[in-house]
Motif scaffolding. Structure first.
Motif, PDB file in Angstrom:
ATOM      1  N   UNK A  12       0.865  -1.174   0.000  1.00  0.00           N
ATOM      2  CA  UNK A  12       0.000   0.000   0.000  1.00  0.00           C
ATOM      3  C   UNK A  12       0.903   1.225   0.000  1.00  0.00           C
ATOM      4  N   UNK A  13       0.644   2.129  -0.907  1.00  0.00           N
ATOM      5  CA  UNK A  13       1.424   3.355  -1.022  1.00  0.00           C
ATOM      6  C   UNK A  13       0.475   4.530  -0.847  1.00  0.00           C
ATOM      7  N   UNK A  14       0.842   5.460   0.006  1.00  0.00           N
ATOM      8  CA  UNK A  14       0.066   6.690   0.187  1.00  0.00           C
ATOM      9  C   UNK A  14       0.961   7.852  -0.214  1.00  0.00           C
ATOM     10  N   UNK A  15       0.506   8.661  -1.142  1.00  0.00           N
ATOM     11  CA  UNK A  15       1.289   9.795  -1.614  1.00  0.00           C
ATOM     12  C   UNK A  15       0.626  11.096  -1.210  1.00  0.00           C
ATOM     13  N   UNK A  16       1.446  12.080  -0.887  1.00  0.00           N
ATOM     14  CA  UNK A  16       0.908  13.388  -0.547  1.00  0.00           C
ATOM     15  C   UNK A  16       2.002  14.322  -0.084  1.00  0.00           C
ATOM     16  N   UNK A  17       1.619  15.505   0.274  1.00  0.00           N
ATOM     17  CA  UNK A  17       2.553  16.503   0.781  1.00  0.00           C
ATOM     18  C   UNK A  17       2.720  16.318   2.282  1.00  0.00           C
ATOM     19  N   UNK A  18       3.403  17.237   2.910  1.00  0.00           N
ATOM     20  CA  UNK A  18       3.612  17.193   4.358  1.00  0.00           C
ATOM     21  C   UNK A  18       2.282  17.107   5.102  1.00  0.00           C
ATOM     22  N   UNK A  19       1.271  17.786   4.602  1.00  0.00           N
ATOM     23  CA  UNK A  19      -0.045  17.761   5.250  1.00  0.00           C
ATOM     24  C   UNK A  19      -0.633  16.349   5.270  1.00  0.00           C
ATOM     25  N   UNK A  20      -0.406  15.579   4.206  1.00  0.00           N
ATOM     26  CA  UNK A  20      -0.901  14.199   4.183  1.00  0.00           C
ATOM     27  C   UNK A  20      -0.198  13.371   5.250  1.00  0.00           C
ATOM     28  N   UNK A  23      -1.597  14.126   8.610  1.00  0.00           N
ATOM     29  CA  UNK A  23      -2.891  13.468   8.811  1.00  0.00           C
ATOM     30  C   UNK A  23      -2.692  12.012   9.221  1.00  0.00           C
ATOM     31  N   UNK A  24      -1.726  11.331   8.623  1.00  0.00           N
ATOM     32  CA  UNK A  24      -1.447   9.942   9.003  1.00  0.00           C
ATOM     33  C   UNK A  24      -0.944   9.845  10.436  1.00  0.00           C
ATOM     34  N   UNK A  25      -0.236  10.858  10.897  1.00  0.00           N
ATOM     35  CA  UNK A  25       0.306  10.851  12.252  1.00  0.00           C
ATOM     36  C   UNK A  25      -0.779  10.927  13.326  1.00  0.00           C
ATOM     37  N   UNK A  33       2.607   2.060   9.822  1.00  0.00           N
ATOM     38  CA  UNK A  33       2.544   1.231   8.619  1.00  0.00           C
ATOM     39  C   UNK A  33       3.178   1.881   7.393  1.00  0.00           C
ATOM     40  N   UNK A  34       3.521   3.143   7.492  1.00  0.00           N
ATOM     41  CA  UNK A  34       4.068   3.853   6.335  1.00  0.00           C
ATOM     42  C   UNK A  34       5.426   4.447   6.651  1.00  0.00           C
ATOM     43  N   UNK A  35       6.365   4.257   5.728  1.00  0.00           N
ATOM     44  CA  UNK A  35       7.670   4.903   5.810  1.00  0.00           C
ATOM     45  C   UNK A  35       7.537   6.265   5.129  1.00  0.00           C
ATOM     46  N   UNK A  36       7.741   7.358   5.854  1.00  0.00           N
ATOM     47  CA  UNK A  36       7.517   8.672   5.221  1.00  0.00           C
ATOM     48  C   UNK A  36       8.591   9.027   4.194  1.00  0.00           C
ATOM     49  N   UNK A  37       8.117   9.592   3.121  1.00  0.00           N
ATOM     50  CA  UNK A  37       8.968  10.156   2.082  1.00  0.00           C
ATOM     51  C   UNK A  37       8.219  11.370   1.564  1.00  0.00           C
TER      52      UNK A  37
END
Length: 132
Positions: A12-20, A23-25, A33-37
């Protein structure tokens, strides 16, 4: 993630800016579950010009608009605040405006006069409403 029926892993890949990412945080389980990039916003440069030229190939207008050329590119980046989803919304609205005006290409006046509000403007309006 694991598909329990077949035992396969499904990425599963979630893409977005810093704001995204922010929101995950809000949810510890999602954050783990997500490695931030972080992705940067699009700028007024040749790479964005190529992106806008690719948008232009799918816009249902008969004449070329030159969206990737410096003048329109700069305006699109400014109005969309460099966010690709906002660019899509702006170009959709500008296309409709051009067609209503009887033109088969997007011009500067269409980008300026179509129904589109920048994300920062929408955010300010919502914050005003929440304070009222």
């Amino acid at each position: 993630m694991r598909d329990f029926a077949g035992g396969r892993s499904i990425p599963i890949v979630a893409l977005g800016t810093k704001d995204a990412w922010l929101a995950l945080r809000l949810d510890d389980q999602l954050e783990n579950r997500f490695q931030p990039f972080l992705l940067s916003r699009w700028g007024d440069d040749s790479e964005t010009g190529r992106l806008l030229a690719s948008f232009e190939t799918v816009i249902p207008l008969r004449e070329p608009s030159g969206l990737g050329l410096p003048a329109l590119r700069r305006l699109i980046v400014e109005r969309s605040e460099g966010l690709i989803g906002e660019m899509h919304q702006l170009l959709s609205s500008a296309t409709a405006h051009a067609l209503m005006e009887g033109r088969e290409r997007i011009e500067e006046c269409d980008l300026m006069n179509c129904f589109f509000q920048a994300p920062s403007h929408r955010r300010q309006m919502m914050e005003r409403e929440l304070r009222a």
